[in-house]
Write a protein that holds these residues in place. Sequence first.
Motif, PDB file in Angstrom:
ATOM      1  N   TYR A 116      28.002 -38.177 -18.846  1.00  0.00           N
ATOM      2  CA  TYR A 116      28.632 -38.329 -16.889  1.00  0.00           C
ATOM      3  C   TYR A 116      30.819 -37.294 -17.569  1.00  0.00           C
ATOM      4  N   ASP A 117      31.030 -37.840 -18.566  1.00  0.00           N
ATOM      5  CA  ASP A 117      32.540 -37.259 -18.606  1.00  0.00           C
ATOM      6  C   ASP A 117      32.591 -36.103 -18.623  1.00  0.00           C
ATOM      7  N   GLY A 118      31.914 -35.283 -19.443  1.00  0.00           N
ATOM      8  CA  GLY A 118      31.884 -34.093 -19.232  1.00  0.00           C
ATOM      9  C   GLY A 118      31.504 -32.985 -17.339  1.00  0.00           C
ATOM     10  N   LEU A 119      30.602 -34.081 -16.865  1.00  0.00           N
ATOM     11  CA  LEU A 119      31.080 -33.404 -15.759  1.00  0.00           C
ATOM     12  C   LEU A 119      31.525 -33.292 -14.829  1.00  0.00           C
ATOM     13  N   SER A 120      32.816 -35.333 -15.077  1.00  0.00           N
ATOM     14  CA  SER A 120      33.959 -35.143 -14.284  1.00  0.00           C
ATOM     15  C   SER A 120      35.204 -34.140 -15.507  1.00  0.00           C
ATOM     16  N   ILE A 121      34.997 -33.526 -15.956  1.00  0.00           N
ATOM     17  CA  ILE A 121      35.732 -32.481 -16.732  1.00  0.00           C
ATOM     18  C   ILE A 121      35.597 -31.006 -15.687  1.00  0.00           C
ATOM     19  N   VAL A 122      33.803 -30.702 -15.386  1.00  0.00           N
ATOM     20  CA  VAL A 122      33.510 -29.323 -14.744  1.00  0.00           C
ATOM     21  C   VAL A 122      33.840 -29.851 -13.462  1.00  0.00           C
ATOM     22  N   LEU A 175      35.995 -14.005 -32.363  1.00  0.00           N
ATOM     23  CA  LEU A 175      34.745 -12.954 -32.938  1.00  0.00           C
ATOM     24  C   LEU A 175      33.569 -14.193 -33.512  1.00  0.00           C
ATOM     25  N   TYR A 176      33.319 -15.172 -34.902  1.00  0.00           N
ATOM     26  CA  TYR A 176      32.707 -15.482 -34.985  1.00  0.00           C
ATOM     27  C   TYR A 176      32.948 -17.268 -34.271  1.00  0.00           C
ATOM     28  N   THR A 177      32.619 -17.223 -33.024  1.00  0.00           N
ATOM     29  CA  THR A 177      32.685 -18.325 -32.860  1.00  0.00           C
ATOM     30  C   THR A 177      31.009 -19.131 -32.469  1.00  0.00           C
ATOM     31  N   ASN A 178      30.822 -19.998 -32.789  1.00  0.00           N
ATOM     32  CA  ASN A 178      29.046 -20.634 -32.665  1.00  0.00           C
ATOM     33  C   ASN A 178      28.598 -21.209 -31.445  1.00  0.00           C
ATOM     34  N   PHE A 179      27.595 -20.812 -30.938  1.00  0.00           N
ATOM     35  CA  PHE A 179      27.111 -21.075 -29.359  1.00  0.00           C
ATOM     36  C   PHE A 179      25.760 -22.558 -29.484  1.00  0.00           C
ATOM     37  N   MET A 180      26.065 -23.403 -28.853  1.00  0.00           N
ATOM     38  CA  MET A 180      24.444 -24.100 -29.466  1.00  0.00           C
ATOM     39  C   MET A 180      24.155 -24.916 -27.378  1.00  0.00           C
ATOM     40  N   TYR A 181      22.505 -24.992 -27.200  1.00  0.00           N
ATOM     41  CA  TYR A 181      22.229 -24.997 -26.179  1.00  0.00           C
ATOM     42  C   TYR A 181      21.174 -26.541 -26.661  1.00  0.00           C
ATOM     43  N   HIS A 182      20.816 -27.055 -25.699  1.00  0.00           N
ATOM     44  CA  HIS A 182      19.485 -27.595 -26.495  1.00  0.00           C
ATOM     45  C   HIS A 182      19.109 -28.639 -24.420  1.00  0.00           C
ATOM     46  N   GLU A 183      18.265 -29.609 -25.535  1.00  0.00           N
ATOM     47  CA  GLU A 183      17.401 -30.314 -23.797  1.00  0.00           C
ATOM     48  C   GLU A 183      18.557 -31.395 -24.219  1.00  0.00           C
ATOM     49  N   LEU A 184      18.937 -32.105 -23.060  1.00  0.00           N
ATOM     50  CA  LEU A 184      20.040 -33.539 -23.110  1.00  0.00           C
ATOM     51  C   LEU A 184      19.093 -34.551 -24.132  1.00  0.00           C
ATOM     52  N   SER A 185      19.778 -35.759 -24.630  1.00  0.00           N
ATOM     53  CA  SER A 185      19.106 -36.675 -25.240  1.00  0.00           C
ATOM     54  C   SER A 185      18.845 -38.018 -24.896  1.00  0.00           C
ATOM     55  N   SER A 186      17.852 -38.611 -24.982  1.00  0.00           N
ATOM     56  CA  SER A 186      17.514 -40.040 -24.078  1.00  0.00           C
ATOM     57  C   SER A 186      17.267 -40.866 -25.047  1.00  0.00           C
ATOM     58  N   GLU A 201      16.133 -40.668 -14.404  1.00  0.00           N
ATOM     59  CA  GLU A 201      18.360 -40.267 -14.303  1.00  0.00           C
ATOM     60  C   GLU A 201      18.250 -38.993 -15.384  1.00  0.00           C
ATOM     61  N   TYR A 202      17.313 -39.475 -16.428  1.00  0.00           N
ATOM     62  CA  TYR A 202      17.692 -38.308 -17.249  1.00  0.00           C
ATOM     63  C   TYR A 202      17.429 -37.229 -16.783  1.00  0.00           C
ATOM     64  N   GLU A 203      16.060 -36.722 -16.390  1.00  0.00           N
ATOM     65  CA  GLU A 203      15.977 -35.452 -14.980  1.00  0.00           C
ATOM     66  C   GLU A 203      16.347 -34.678 -14.717  1.00  0.00           C
ATOM     67  N   ARG A 204      17.730 -36.035 -13.846  1.00  0.00           N
ATOM     68  CA  ARG A 204      18.567 -35.652 -12.652  1.00  0.00           C
ATOM     69  C   ARG A 204      19.782 -34.573 -13.295  1.00  0.00           C
ATOM     70  N   LEU A 205      20.459 -35.445 -14.233  1.00  0.00           N
ATOM     71  CA  LEU A 205      21.672 -35.096 -15.078  1.00  0.00           C
ATOM     72  C   LEU A 205      20.308 -33.606 -16.088  1.00  0.00           C
ATOM     73  N   GLN A 206      19.739 -33.756 -16.227  1.00  0.00           N
ATOM     74  CA  GLN A 206      18.797 -32.472 -17.346  1.00  0.00           C
ATOM     75  C   GLN A 206      19.905 -31.054 -16.757  1.00  0.00           C
ATOM     76  N   LYS A 207      18.605 -31.458 -15.431  1.00  0.00           N
ATOM     77  CA  LYS A 207      18.788 -30.297 -13.549  1.00  0.00           C
ATOM     78  C   LYS A 207      20.570 -29.715 -13.584  1.00  0.00           C
ATOM     79  N   MET A 208      21.659 -31.348 -13.284  1.00  0.00           N
ATOM     80  CA  MET A 208      23.017 -30.976 -13.094  1.00  0.00           C
ATOM     81  C   MET A 208      23.125 -29.820 -13.917  1.00  0.00           C
ATOM     82  N   TYR A 209      23.297 -30.306 -15.796  1.00  0.00           N
ATOM     83  CA  TYR A 209      23.773 -29.690 -16.653  1.00  0.00           C
ATOM     84  C   TYR A 209      23.072 -27.991 -17.070  1.00  0.00           C
ATOM     85  N   ASP A 210      21.997 -28.142 -16.572  1.00  0.00           N
ATOM     86  CA  ASP A 210      21.834 -26.018 -16.299  1.00  0.00           C
ATOM     87  C   ASP A 210      21.686 -25.416 -15.220  1.00  0.00           C
ATOM     88  N   ASP A 211      21.810 -26.097 -13.693  1.00  0.00           N
ATOM     89  CA  ASP A 211      22.315 -25.645 -12.916  1.00  0.00           C
ATOM     90  C   ASP A 211      23.611 -25.263 -13.368  1.00  0.00           C
TER      91      ASP A 211
END
Length: 209
Positions: A87-93, A129-140, A155-165
Amino acid sequence: MENIKKPKLWDIDFETIISTPSIIDYTQYELLEDRRIYLTSNIGSGTIEYVNTLIEKFNYEDDKNNVPVEERKPIKLYINSYGGSIYDGLSIVNTILTSKTKVIGICSGYVMSMGLGIYVACHERWAMLYTNFMYHELSSSASGRAEEIKRATQEYERLQKMYDDILTSRTSLSQKKLNSVKKSANDWYFDVYEAKKYGLVHKIIGVDE
């Protein structure tokens, strides 16, 4: 003692004080003057206050001074975060996406989970150069009565869709690729070259220059 000007972090206002500033005061002043913002903690309510306020302040200054969008000094958002509240992350987005002043995302270490969503929202994205990235399914952590669990899952599924979008609309990542990661139930870690292949990174600092 001579009067000096000391920056306030939140509103970038200045007041005259009589004291001897510490090194951090000078450093903070120079960083804010150069429009550098550092997101180096878990994403939460404090992160919103810090990042959003500064981005909006820089936009306000440019608007007030009638600076054309193409001539505005970019905001540099340095991100090294393991993630946090979606929720806080989406505000920054939202703040980044609506910023008329360009926001350049820069990472030197790690951009993970919701931190990745914020990074991808930036108008331009650089990484070392040595930056690391990580994607995963949201935690519930849904619990309680059956109906409560059902609503929490929706609600979890709704947020997951926003994140993936956010990721699929701003990179060449496909929903199929993200779904395969979620199906494997594993965190997907990848390096800067793979990130660039999928369009998450626009420039590798020290390599593409």
